[in-house]
Design an enzyme around this catalytic site. Structure first.
Site, PDB file in Angstrom:
ATOM      1  N   ASP A  61      -2.405  -1.597  -4.092  1.00 48.65           N
ATOM      2  CA  ASP A  61      -2.475  -0.770  -4.281  1.00 48.65           C
ATOM      3  C   ASP A  61      -2.208  -0.016  -5.771  1.00 48.65           C
ATOM      4  O   ASP A  61      -2.254   1.689  -6.157  1.00 48.65           O
ATOM      5  CB  ASP A  61      -2.954   0.446  -3.694  1.00 48.65           C
ATOM      6  CG  ASP A  61      -2.190   0.904  -2.675  1.00 48.65           C
ATOM      7  OD1 ASP A  61      -0.849   1.429  -3.360  1.00 48.65           O
ATOM      8  OD2 ASP A  61      -2.275   2.159  -2.031  1.00 48.65           O
ATOM      9  N   LEU A 106       0.863  -1.268   0.031  1.00 50.52           N
ATOM     10  CA  LEU A 106       0.269   0.051   0.189  1.00 50.52           C
ATOM     11  C   LEU A 106       1.632   0.626   0.273  1.00 50.52           C
ATOM     12  O   LEU A 106       1.902   1.145   1.012  1.00 50.52           O
ATOM     13  CB  LEU A 106      -0.885   0.058   1.239  1.00 50.52           C
ATOM     14  CG  LEU A 106      -1.802  -1.146   1.432  1.00 50.52           C
ATOM     15  CD1 LEU A 106      -2.254  -1.014   3.023  1.00 50.52           C
ATOM     16  CD2 LEU A 106      -2.941  -1.471   0.493  1.00 50.52           C
ATOM     17  N   HIS A 107       0.388   1.568  -0.760  1.00 51.46           N
ATOM     18  CA  HIS A 107       1.096   3.120  -1.150  1.00 51.46           C
ATOM     19  C   HIS A 107       0.794   4.186  -1.654  1.00 51.46           C
ATOM     20  O   HIS A 107       1.165   5.836  -1.326  1.00 51.46           O
ATOM     21  CB  HIS A 107       3.155   3.582  -1.644  1.00 51.46           C
ATOM     22  CG  HIS A 107       2.156   3.157  -3.356  1.00 51.46           C
ATOM     23  ND1 HIS A 107       1.857   1.933  -4.034  1.00 51.46           N
ATOM     24  CD2 HIS A 107       2.255   4.464  -4.414  1.00 51.46           C
ATOM     25  CE1 HIS A 107       1.629   2.620  -5.077  1.00 51.46           C
ATOM     26  NE2 HIS A 107       1.879   4.033  -5.464  1.00 51.46           N
ATOM     27  N   ARG A 108      -0.574   4.691  -1.739  1.00 57.47           N
ATOM     28  CA  ARG A 108      -1.728   5.647  -2.266  1.00 57.47           C
ATOM     29  C   ARG A 108      -2.157   6.555  -1.513  1.00 57.47           C
ATOM     30  O   ARG A 108      -2.233   6.208  -0.409  1.00 57.47           O
ATOM     31  CB  ARG A 108      -2.101   5.718  -3.278  1.00 57.47           C
ATOM     32  CG  ARG A 108      -2.266   4.580  -4.338  1.00 57.47           C
ATOM     33  CD  ARG A 108      -3.405   4.273  -5.436  1.00 57.47           C
ATOM     34  NE  ARG A 108      -2.630   3.737  -6.947  1.00 57.47           N
ATOM     35  CZ  ARG A 108      -1.254   4.372  -7.794  1.00 57.47           C
ATOM     36  NH1 ARG A 108      -1.691   5.320  -7.258  1.00 57.47           N
ATOM     37  NH2 ARG A 108      -1.157   3.297  -8.987  1.00 57.47           N
ATOM     38  N   PRO A 109      -1.431   7.534  -1.223  1.00 56.43           N
ATOM     39  CA  PRO A 109      -1.816   8.646  -0.424  1.00 56.43           C
ATOM     40  C   PRO A 109      -3.191   8.668   0.330  1.00 56.43           C
ATOM     41  O   PRO A 109      -3.966   8.450   1.709  1.00 56.43           O
ATOM     42  CB  PRO A 109      -2.124  10.215  -0.405  1.00 56.43           C
ATOM     43  CG  PRO A 109      -0.638   9.764  -1.372  1.00 56.43           C
ATOM     44  CD  PRO A 109      -1.099   8.667  -2.574  1.00 56.43           C
TER      45      PRO A 109
END
Length: 363
Positions: free
Chosen positions: A283, A209-212
């Site tokens: 994501d 997971l990395h999306r803001p």
């Protein structure tokens, strides 16, 4: 001599340009008058991008690193514009080739056109139709000023044609990321965490997971992880964590005996984990492509995707960002009813060959 300047700004870009460089070298060895200059904008600083990284991909280190890391979107764009203009004036070229959808892609395309240099966009025409994503803005701007488009799908071709791009500018070639994946698959490397966590093939789940939208909203992140843990049986969840996400997790005091946060892994180590996993929860767009080719069930925690072919033909499902959506997909996974990959047209390991063939014809 047909000179091409190739732009890369972040680690995934190098996976995409590696096969293109190999094919340029092959074309040169066959006597074609073609050469390249590899420009790393330095957009993303990545400690894993050492000499070993380039050695693994079997490409030389970049001819230059513009060192444009850090800052806001605007600051980074401005820094790349300034640095690449100097680079291109000092080293003129026949064509600037950009890949993907990072800030470097857009900024270098802009500089090239203002200096009257043609631009080719590898992965042109991809759309999520979500303007809250910086990548979508980068794609729209880049495609609006590119001369040639190397596309990964018929969907991308359709988007370009609807926006007024002529057929002779579009080349449906496939996906260079998959060229790299198929070439490197025999070299996948067991990471240290495999033995440390006593992992077994198809008995764990990989999560990224990395999306803001997912990691910056603390309650959202907490609820998502809680739902995943609640509905994943006895499976260990291996979570390579971006440093920014790691800080947020620490503040949330999220801990579970089956949730294993690990440091970011190299390309060969990470894909070893994906290939042997029961499933991937992510994501990221690129991971959905790789999981589909490796026939590993994939759940995307986003409300849209710019890679619909991974859903229609691959193993990917669009779960959405509502944590309550997660349980049915995990139940489907454990019931053994997950769809199989059907094969995606031209994602066959020969995309870069097709790109260089077209470039030689354009010259």
């Amino acid at each position: 001599m047909y000179n091409i300047t190739i732009i890369a700004g972040a680690r995934p870009n190098f996976m995409k340009i590696a096969p293109i460089i190999h094919e340029i070298e092959n074309a040169k060895n066959r006597g074609n008058a073609i050469d390249y200059r590899l420009v790393h904008t330095g957009q993303h600083y990545d400690k894993n991008m050492s000499g070993d990284f380039f050695e693994q991909l079997q490409i030389p280190e970049p001819h230059v690193n513009l060192e444009c890391s850090g800052g806001s979107q605007a600051v980074q764009t401005a820094n790349i514009l300034i640095a690449f203009e100097k680079e291109l004036l000092a080293n003129p070229t026949d064509l600037v080739l950009v890949v993907g959808d990072v800030t470097s892609t857009m900024a270098c395309a802009l500089v090239a056109q203002k200096l009257h240099t043609e631009v080719a966009h590898v992965e042109g025409g991809i759309r999520s139709n979500d303007w809250t994503m910086p990548e979508e803005i980068n794609r729209l701007v880049t495609d609006s000023i590119s001369n040639y488009f190397f596309t990964t799908s018929e969907t991308a071709n359709d988007y370009l044609k609807k926006s007024g791009v002529k057929d002779e500018q579009i080349f449906f070639v496939g996906n260079t990321m998959i060229d790299t994946l198929l070439k490197q698959m025999p070299n996948f490397k067991k990471p240290l965490v495999w033995n440390e966590l006593s992992l077994k093939t198809k008995e764990y789940i990989v999560m990224t997971l990395h999306r803001p939208a997912n990691v910056d909203e603390e309650n959202q992140l907490k609820e998502m992880i809680s739902e995943i843990m609640k509905h994943s049986g006895n499976m260990p969840i291996v979570f390579p964590v971006h440093p920014r996400t790691a800080k947020i997790l620490e503040g949330l005091d999220i801990s579970h005996n089956r949730l294993h946060t690990v440091s970011p892994l190299s390309y060969l180590e990470f894909n070893f984990l994906v290939k042997n996993a029961k499933a991937v929860i992510t994501d990221s767009g690129g991971i959905t492509e790789e999981a589909s080719i490796m026939n590993v069930p994939c759940m995307t925690l986003r409300d849209n995707t710019e890679r619909p072919e991974t859903i229609t033909l691959g193993t990917n499902e669009l779960v959405g960002t509502n944590p309550s959506n997660i349980a049915p997909y995990l139940n489907k996974l454990f019931s053994g009813n997950w769809k199989q990959s059907k094969g995606i047209p031209l994602w066959d390991g020969h995309t870069a060959e097709r790109i260089i063939k077209h470039l030689l014809n354009l010259n």
